[in-house]
Design a protein around this motif. Structure first.
Motif, PDB file in Angstrom:
ATOM      1  N   SER A 138      -7.793  59.396 -45.938  1.00  0.00           N
ATOM      2  CA  SER A 138      -9.211  59.358 -46.312  1.00  0.00           C
ATOM      3  C   SER A 138      -9.465  60.166 -47.589  1.00  0.00           C
ATOM      4  CB  SER A 138     -10.105  59.849 -45.170  1.00  0.00           C
ATOM      5  OG  SER A 138      -9.896  61.215 -44.923  1.00  0.00           O
ATOM      6  N   ALA A 139      -8.759  61.277 -47.761  1.00  0.00           N
ATOM      7  CA  ALA A 139      -8.910  62.072 -48.990  1.00  0.00           C
ATOM      8  C   ALA A 139      -8.360  61.304 -50.190  1.00  0.00           C
ATOM      9  CB  ALA A 139      -8.206  63.412 -48.850  1.00  0.00           C
ATOM     10  N   LEU A 140      -7.249  60.620 -49.991  1.00  0.00           N
ATOM     11  CA  LEU A 140      -6.678  59.808 -51.072  1.00  0.00           C
ATOM     12  C   LEU A 140      -7.604  58.647 -51.419  1.00  0.00           C
ATOM     13  CD1 LEU A 140      -2.932  59.702 -49.946  1.00  0.00           C
ATOM     14  CD2 LEU A 140      -3.993  61.246 -51.614  1.00  0.00           C
ATOM     15  N   GLU A 141      -8.185  58.033 -50.397  1.00  0.00           N
ATOM     16  CA  GLU A 141      -9.112  56.922 -50.602  1.00  0.00           C
ATOM     17  C   GLU A 141     -10.343  57.369 -51.389  1.00  0.00           C
ATOM     18  OE1 GLU A 141     -10.633  53.096 -50.550  1.00  0.00           O
ATOM     19  OE2 GLU A 141      -8.631  53.749 -49.974  1.00  0.00           O
ATOM     20  N   THR A 142     -10.856  58.552 -51.094  1.00  0.00           N
ATOM     21  CA  THR A 142     -12.010  59.085 -51.820  1.00  0.00           C
ATOM     22  C   THR A 142     -11.679  59.214 -53.305  1.00  0.00           C
ATOM     23  OG1 THR A 142     -12.816  60.267 -49.879  1.00  0.00           O
ATOM     24  CG2 THR A 142     -13.568  61.069 -52.014  1.00  0.00           C
ATOM     25  N   ALA A 143     -10.498  59.747 -53.612  1.00  0.00           N
ATOM     26  CA  ALA A 143     -10.092  59.899 -55.011  1.00  0.00           C
ATOM     27  C   ALA A 143      -9.908  58.534 -55.675  1.00  0.00           C
ATOM     28  CB  ALA A 143      -8.814  60.725 -55.098  1.00  0.00           C
ATOM     29  N   LEU A 144      -9.295  57.597 -54.976  1.00  0.00           N
ATOM     30  CA  LEU A 144      -9.085  56.256 -55.536  1.00  0.00           C
ATOM     31  C   LEU A 144     -10.413  55.556 -55.828  1.00  0.00           C
ATOM     32  CD1 LEU A 144      -6.070  55.077 -53.359  1.00  0.00           C
ATOM     33  CD2 LEU A 144      -6.075  55.379 -55.853  1.00  0.00           C
ATOM     34  N   ARG A 145     -11.359  55.689 -54.928  1.00  0.00           N
ATOM     35  CA  ARG A 145     -12.677  55.068 -55.148  1.00  0.00           C
ATOM     36  C   ARG A 145     -13.398  55.709 -56.330  1.00  0.00           C
ATOM     37  NH1 ARG A 145     -15.388  52.681 -49.854  1.00  0.00           N
ATOM     38  NH2 ARG A 145     -13.489  51.919 -48.883  1.00  0.00           N
ATOM     39  N   ALA A 146     -13.237  57.018 -56.484  1.00  0.00           N
ATOM     40  CA  ALA A 146     -13.860  57.706 -57.619  1.00  0.00           C
ATOM     41  C   ALA A 146     -13.232  57.235 -58.932  1.00  0.00           C
ATOM     42  CB  ALA A 146     -13.720  59.219 -57.454  1.00  0.00           C
ATOM     43  N   ILE A 147     -11.901  57.063 -58.951  1.00  0.00           N
ATOM     44  CA  ILE A 147     -11.217  56.553 -60.151  1.00  0.00           C
ATOM     45  C   ILE A 147     -11.759  55.173 -60.494  1.00  0.00           C
ATOM     46  CG2 ILE A 147      -9.007  55.715 -61.065  1.00  0.00           C
ATOM     47  CD1 ILE A 147      -7.674  57.952 -59.295  1.00  0.00           C
ATOM     48  N   GLU A 148     -11.857  54.327 -59.490  1.00  0.00           N
ATOM     49  CA  GLU A 148     -12.365  52.968 -59.695  1.00  0.00           C
ATOM     50  C   GLU A 148     -13.788  52.988 -60.245  1.00  0.00           C
ATOM     51  OE1 GLU A 148     -13.728  49.646 -56.632  1.00  0.00           O
ATOM     52  OE2 GLU A 148     -11.550  49.960 -56.594  1.00  0.00           O
ATOM     53  N   ALA A 149     -14.642  53.826 -59.681  1.00  0.00           N
ATOM     54  CA  ALA A 149     -16.028  53.915 -60.155  1.00  0.00           C
ATOM     55  C   ALA A 149     -16.078  54.366 -61.608  1.00  0.00           C
ATOM     56  CB  ALA A 149     -16.822  54.878 -59.271  1.00  0.00           C
ATOM     57  N   ALA A 150     -15.262  55.362 -61.960  1.00  0.00           N
ATOM     58  CA  ALA A 150     -15.245  55.853 -63.346  1.00  0.00           C
ATOM     59  C   ALA A 150     -14.722  54.784 -64.297  1.00  0.00           C
ATOM     60  CB  ALA A 150     -14.406  57.121 -63.437  1.00  0.00           C
ATOM     61  N   GLU A 151     -13.703  54.045 -63.874  1.00  0.00           N
ATOM     62  CA  GLU A 151     -13.173  52.976 -64.726  1.00  0.00           C
ATOM     63  C   GLU A 151     -14.209  51.885 -64.947  1.00  0.00           C
ATOM     64  OE1 GLU A 151      -9.504  51.925 -62.743  1.00  0.00           O
ATOM     65  OE2 GLU A 151      -8.389  53.472 -63.849  1.00  0.00           O
ATOM     66  N   LEU A 152     -14.922  51.511 -63.893  1.00  0.00           N
ATOM     67  CA  LEU A 152     -15.966  50.495 -64.029  1.00  0.00           C
ATOM     68  C   LEU A 152     -17.070  50.963 -64.965  1.00  0.00           C
ATOM     69  CD1 LEU A 152     -16.280  49.206 -60.354  1.00  0.00           C
ATOM     70  CD2 LEU A 152     -15.484  47.915 -62.348  1.00  0.00           C
ATOM     71  N   ARG A 153     -17.502  52.209 -64.795  1.00  0.00           N
ATOM     72  CA  ARG A 153     -18.562  52.745 -65.660  1.00  0.00           C
ATOM     73  C   ARG A 153     -18.091  52.874 -67.107  1.00  0.00           C
ATOM     74  NH1 ARG A 153     -23.327  54.825 -63.104  1.00  0.00           N
ATOM     75  NH2 ARG A 153     -23.422  53.587 -61.222  1.00  0.00           N
ATOM     76  N   SER A 154     -16.855  53.297 -67.288  1.00  0.00           N
ATOM     77  CA  SER A 154     -16.301  53.434 -68.643  1.00  0.00           C
ATOM     78  C   SER A 154     -16.240  52.084 -69.326  1.00  0.00           C
ATOM     79  CB  SER A 154     -14.910  54.073 -68.583  1.00  0.00           C
ATOM     80  OG  SER A 154     -14.387  54.212 -69.874  1.00  0.00           O
ATOM     81  N   SER A 155     -15.770  51.069 -68.603  1.00  0.00           N
ATOM     82  CA  SER A 155     -15.700  49.717 -69.156  1.00  0.00           C
ATOM     83  C   SER A 155     -17.071  49.170 -69.477  1.00  0.00           C
ATOM     84  CB  SER A 155     -14.989  48.790 -68.164  1.00  0.00           C
ATOM     85  OG  SER A 155     -13.652  49.178 -67.987  1.00  0.00           O
ATOM     86  N   ALA A 156     -18.011  49.386 -68.568  1.00  0.00           N
ATOM     87  CA  ALA A 156     -19.380  48.908 -68.793  1.00  0.00           C
ATOM     88  C   ALA A 156     -20.006  49.588 -70.007  1.00  0.00           C
ATOM     89  CB  ALA A 156     -20.235  49.132 -67.549  1.00  0.00           C
ATOM     90  N   ALA A 157     -19.749  50.896 -70.138  1.00  0.00           N
ATOM     91  CA  ALA A 157     -20.314  51.655 -71.258  1.00  0.00           C
ATOM     92  C   ALA A 157     -19.742  51.197 -72.596  1.00  0.00           C
ATOM     93  CB  ALA A 157     -20.083  53.152 -71.073  1.00  0.00           C
ATOM     94  N   SER A 158     -18.485  50.765 -72.584  1.00  0.00           N
ATOM     95  CA  SER A 158     -17.855  50.324 -73.834  1.00  0.00           C
ATOM     96  C   SER A 158     -18.004  48.821 -74.055  1.00  0.00           C
ATOM     97  CB  SER A 158     -16.378  50.721 -73.870  1.00  0.00           C
ATOM     98  OG  SER A 158     -15.671  50.042 -72.844  1.00  0.00           O
ATOM     99  N   GLY A 159     -18.623  48.132 -73.080  1.00  0.00           N
ATOM    100  CA  GLY A 159     -18.859  46.707 -73.235  1.00  0.00           C
ATOM    101  C   GLY A 159     -17.670  45.840 -72.874  1.00  0.00           C
ATOM    102  N   VAL A 160     -16.660  46.404 -72.240  1.00  0.00           N
ATOM    103  CA  VAL A 160     -15.464  45.675 -71.855  1.00  0.00           C
ATOM    104  C   VAL A 160     -15.653  45.157 -70.436  1.00  0.00           C
ATOM    105  CG1 VAL A 160     -12.987  45.826 -71.410  1.00  0.00           C
ATOM    106  CG2 VAL A 160     -13.990  47.098 -73.301  1.00  0.00           C
ATOM    107  N   LEU A 161     -15.348  43.884 -70.236  1.00  0.00           N
ATOM    108  CA  LEU A 161     -15.424  43.311 -68.900  1.00  0.00           C
ATOM    109  C   LEU A 161     -14.138  43.594 -68.150  1.00  0.00           C
ATOM    110  CD1 LEU A 161     -17.005  39.841 -69.666  1.00  0.00           C
ATOM    111  CD2 LEU A 161     -18.138  41.869 -68.777  1.00  0.00           C
ATOM    112  N   VAL A 162     -14.287  43.962 -66.875  1.00  0.00           N
ATOM    113  CA  VAL A 162     -13.111  44.268 -66.048  1.00  0.00           C
ATOM    114  C   VAL A 162     -12.861  43.136 -65.100  1.00  0.00           C
ATOM    115  CG1 VAL A 162     -12.071  45.900 -64.479  1.00  0.00           C
ATOM    116  CG2 VAL A 162     -13.698  46.696 -66.154  1.00  0.00           C
TER     117      VAL A 162
END
Length: 176
Positions: free
Chosen positions: A152-176
């Motif tokens: 569950s701790a690993l899953e929390t970190a993985l979900r946070a990475i995914e959220a940051a990647e999605l936000r980073s891509s959205a902010a730069s205009g890149v579609l994921v």
């Protein structure tokens, strides 16, 4: 049993049962041990009683410095940093959380370092620095694995990475 029911997708802050947190806060309000003090700080934080949380976090850091171990001081300082973050003092939180993460890693305390990096990432995420958030979350994941954290701790970190990647891509205009 954890009081955390999930995480807000916009801030990555904990979603909790407010009633359950209030009941727990009342249950431990007169306890003075450092673990009880830290739990009270966290409960006040998730209940959005940030002025009280900051005052108690300062007390917890002082108590840890006087009667605790270096690990206790770091745990208290990380929690203090999360209060600063929730109050919107992102620069101060960034400095405190980064310092704690570096010190914990320097001591070889992977669990505490992972905890500090995770919160450093959350602070960066809220401050809209998604690249820094992603890097902090990745470091947290690596350290959690090293420390033997549960799934569950690993899953929390993985979900946070995914959220940051999605936000980073959205902010730069890149579609994921």
């Amino acid at each position: 049993m954890s009081m955390i029911r999930g995480y807000d997708p916009d801030s990555l802050r904990e979603i909790v049962d407010q009633r359950e947190c209030m009941m727990r806060l009342e249950e431990i309000e007169n306890q003075r041990s450092l673990p009880a003090l830290l739990e009270r700080v966290w409960l006040l934080k998730v209940l959005d009683r940030l002025d009280e949380a900051l005052e108690l976090a300062d007390e917890a850091v002082r108590q840890a410095r006087m009667a605790g171990t270096r690990k206790d001081v770091l745990r208290a300082r990380v929690l203090h940093g999360t209060i600063l973050q929730n109050r919107g003092a992102h620069a101060a939180a960034e400095q405190e959380l980064a310092t704690c993460a570096n010190e914990a890693e320097g001591q070889g305390w992977a669990g505490i370092a992972a905890f500090a990096h995770q919160h450093h990432g959350k602070n960066a995420y809220e401050a809209r620095d998604f690249d820094q958030a992603r890097e902090s979350f990745k470091r947290s994941l690596f350290l959690r694995r090293e420390a033997g954290a549960d799934d569950s701790a690993l899953e929390t970190a993985l979900r946070a990475i995914e959220a940051a990647e999605l936000r980073s891509s959205a902010a730069s205009g890149v579609l994921v």
